[in-house]
Design an enzyme around this catalytic site. Structure first.
Site, PDB file in Angstrom:
ATOM      1  N   LYS A   1       9.408  10.453   5.533  1.00 11.74           N
ATOM      2  CA  LYS A   1       9.519   9.079   6.061  1.00 11.74           C
ATOM      3  C   LYS A   1      10.965   8.874   6.476  1.00 11.74           C
ATOM      4  O   LYS A   1      11.779   8.312   5.735  1.00 11.74           O
ATOM      5  CB  LYS A   1       9.097   8.082   4.973  1.00 11.74           C
TER       6      LYS A   1
HETATM    7  C1  LIG Z   1       3.657   7.123  10.106  1.00 10.21           C
HETATM    8  C2  LIG Z   1       2.923   6.816   8.830  1.00 10.21           C
HETATM    9  N1  LIG Z   1       1.819   7.498   8.538  1.00 10.21           N
HETATM   10  C3  LIG Z   1       1.124   7.269   7.408  1.00 10.21           C
HETATM   11  C4  LIG Z   1       1.510   6.292   6.509  1.00 10.21           C
HETATM   12  C5  LIG Z   1       0.715   6.079   5.268  1.00 10.21           C
HETATM   13  O1  LIG Z   1       1.400   6.598   4.158  1.00 10.21           O
HETATM   14  P1  LIG Z   1       1.214   5.997   2.715  1.00 10.21           P
HETATM   15  O2  LIG Z   1      -0.235   5.974   2.453  1.00 10.21           O
HETATM   16  O3  LIG Z   1       1.928   6.939   1.818  1.00 10.21           O
HETATM   17  O4  LIG Z   1       1.797   4.648   2.721  1.00 10.21           O
HETATM   18  C6  LIG Z   1       2.666   5.559   6.770  1.00 10.21           C
HETATM   19  C7  LIG Z   1       3.200   4.536   5.858  1.00 10.21           C
HETATM   20  O5  LIG Z   1       2.635   3.663   5.378  1.00 10.21           O
HETATM   21  C8  LIG Z   1       3.387   5.817   7.957  1.00 10.21           C
HETATM   22  O6  LIG Z   1       4.496   5.123   8.244  1.00 10.21           O
END
Ligand SMILES: Cc1ncc(COP(=O)(O)O)c(C=O)c1O
Length: 329
Positions: free
Chosen positions: A157
């Site tokens: 992230k």
């Molecule tokens: C690009 C992206 N993909 C997927 C997710 C989902 O990840 P998570 O379930 O860990 O929040 C996120 C964040 O929420 C994201 O920013």
């Protein structure tokens, strides 16, 4: 949005107004930071606020930091403890969201990842829906492509990479859609602008593999386990062609922010009968019971802030702070 009262900043909880950086800050100029978003769910029956899988989120946060060469002096348990302490300082007794950020804090010019010092901040704010139409969203295939692992690793992230998400999201919303579905350079479905993607065909849930430039989502992992163990639904991880969406029975975005969003139309074509389907309906019901601490089998994923284990874990971070800050300056 109302600003938070406090922030965890430079190793301790301070009034939010004191958590400030200068305009030359490296992370602000070059996107050299990583972040995490975690939800806390208020359970009114137990008068408890449950933070969902905080240590799993902070483990990924630390992994993302490692991708940028950051050595953070805290582990996932300590960061979870700090987050819980922050929520208690705010006294949130409603659904909320924790935004944690690790960024290179040096005020200096020069693009690089070495010889820099990371800082960490956390804030907690009240939070509702991220996508209004959770039960029936209209998505579009973005004209933007997902960042590639060899450009900016999508599995982390990483702050700078979210320009890619922002381009896709704004393009979609300005065209009247609720969100975007973003393809890989090779034309397979990667994910949403800020959520992972799943579709249903003939009772089987299919989701892109982590090698299709997706974020390794905690919600994706959660949902895959719930589908398998609680709903008896088979889940396949494999690349998905764009045209497969048009013949899917159901489709969802899954993520901390979006939670579980049923995608009921893509580019004006109905998915299935154009309404939320049986797997989406059952999954949303199960997910919200789990995250609010109402499913005994998954209590371990829910970290109570006021009476649970997290409350006893007063952050062990304060003693480490002066030493770290001194070394950092
Ligand atoms: C690009 C992206 N993909 C997927 C997710 C989902 O990840 P998570 O379930 O860990 O929040 C996120 C964040 O929420 C994201 O920013």
């Amino acid at each position: 949005m109302a600003l938070p009262g406090y922030a965890f900043f430079k190793g301790r909880i301070v009034p939010y107004s004191e958590a400030r950086v200068g305009v030359l800050t490296h992370g602000l100029n070059y996107g050299t930071g990583v972040f995490s978003g975690i939800r806390g769910y208020w359970n009114p029956d137990e008068k408890e606020l449950y933070v969902f899988r905080p240590e799993d989120h902070y483990r990924r946060f630390l992994e993302s930091a490692r991708m940028l060469g950051m050595e953070l002096p805290w582990n996932a348990r300590q960061l979870s403890g700090a987050a819980a302490e922050l929520i208690r300082a705010e006294d949130h007794r409603e659904d909320c969201y924790l935004r944690s950020l690790a960024f290179y804090g040096d005020e200096t010019v020069g693009v690089r990842l070495h010889d820099l010092t990371p800082e960490v901040s956390i804030v907690a704010i009240p939070y509702g829906r991220y996508i209004e139409k959770e039960e029936g969203a209209h998505a579009t295939i973005s004209s933007w492509r997902r960042v590639d692992d060899n450009a900016i690793p999508a599995r982390g992230k990483i702050v700078g990479a979210y320009v890619n998400s922002a381009l896709a999201k704004s393009e979609a919303m300005r065209a009247g859609f609720d969100d975007a579905i973003v393809l890989t350079q090779g034309g397979h479905i990667s994910e949403g602008s800020a959520a992972n993607f799943m579709l249903v065909r003939d009772g089987v849930v299919i989701t892109p593999p982590i090698t299709d430039n997706i974020l390794e989502g905690i919600t994706r992992r959660t949902v895959m386990e719930l589908l398998d163990k609680e709903m008896g639904v088979k889940v396949l991880e494999r690349s998905i062609d764009r045209s497969e969406i048009y013949v899917a029975d159901e489709a969802f975005f899954v993520g901390t922010g979006v939670q579980i969003v049923a995608i009921t139309r893509v580019d004006h074509r109905p998915i299935g009968n154009g309404r939320i389907g049986p797997i989406g309906t059952a999954l949303r019901d199960l997910y919200f019971r789990v995250v609010r601490g109402r499913h005994p089998a998954y209590q371990a994923w829910c970290s109570g802030v006021y009476g649970g284990a997290a409350a006893r874990e007063k952050t062990a971070m304060r003693p480490a702070e002066p030493e770290r800050t001194a070394a950092a300056r």
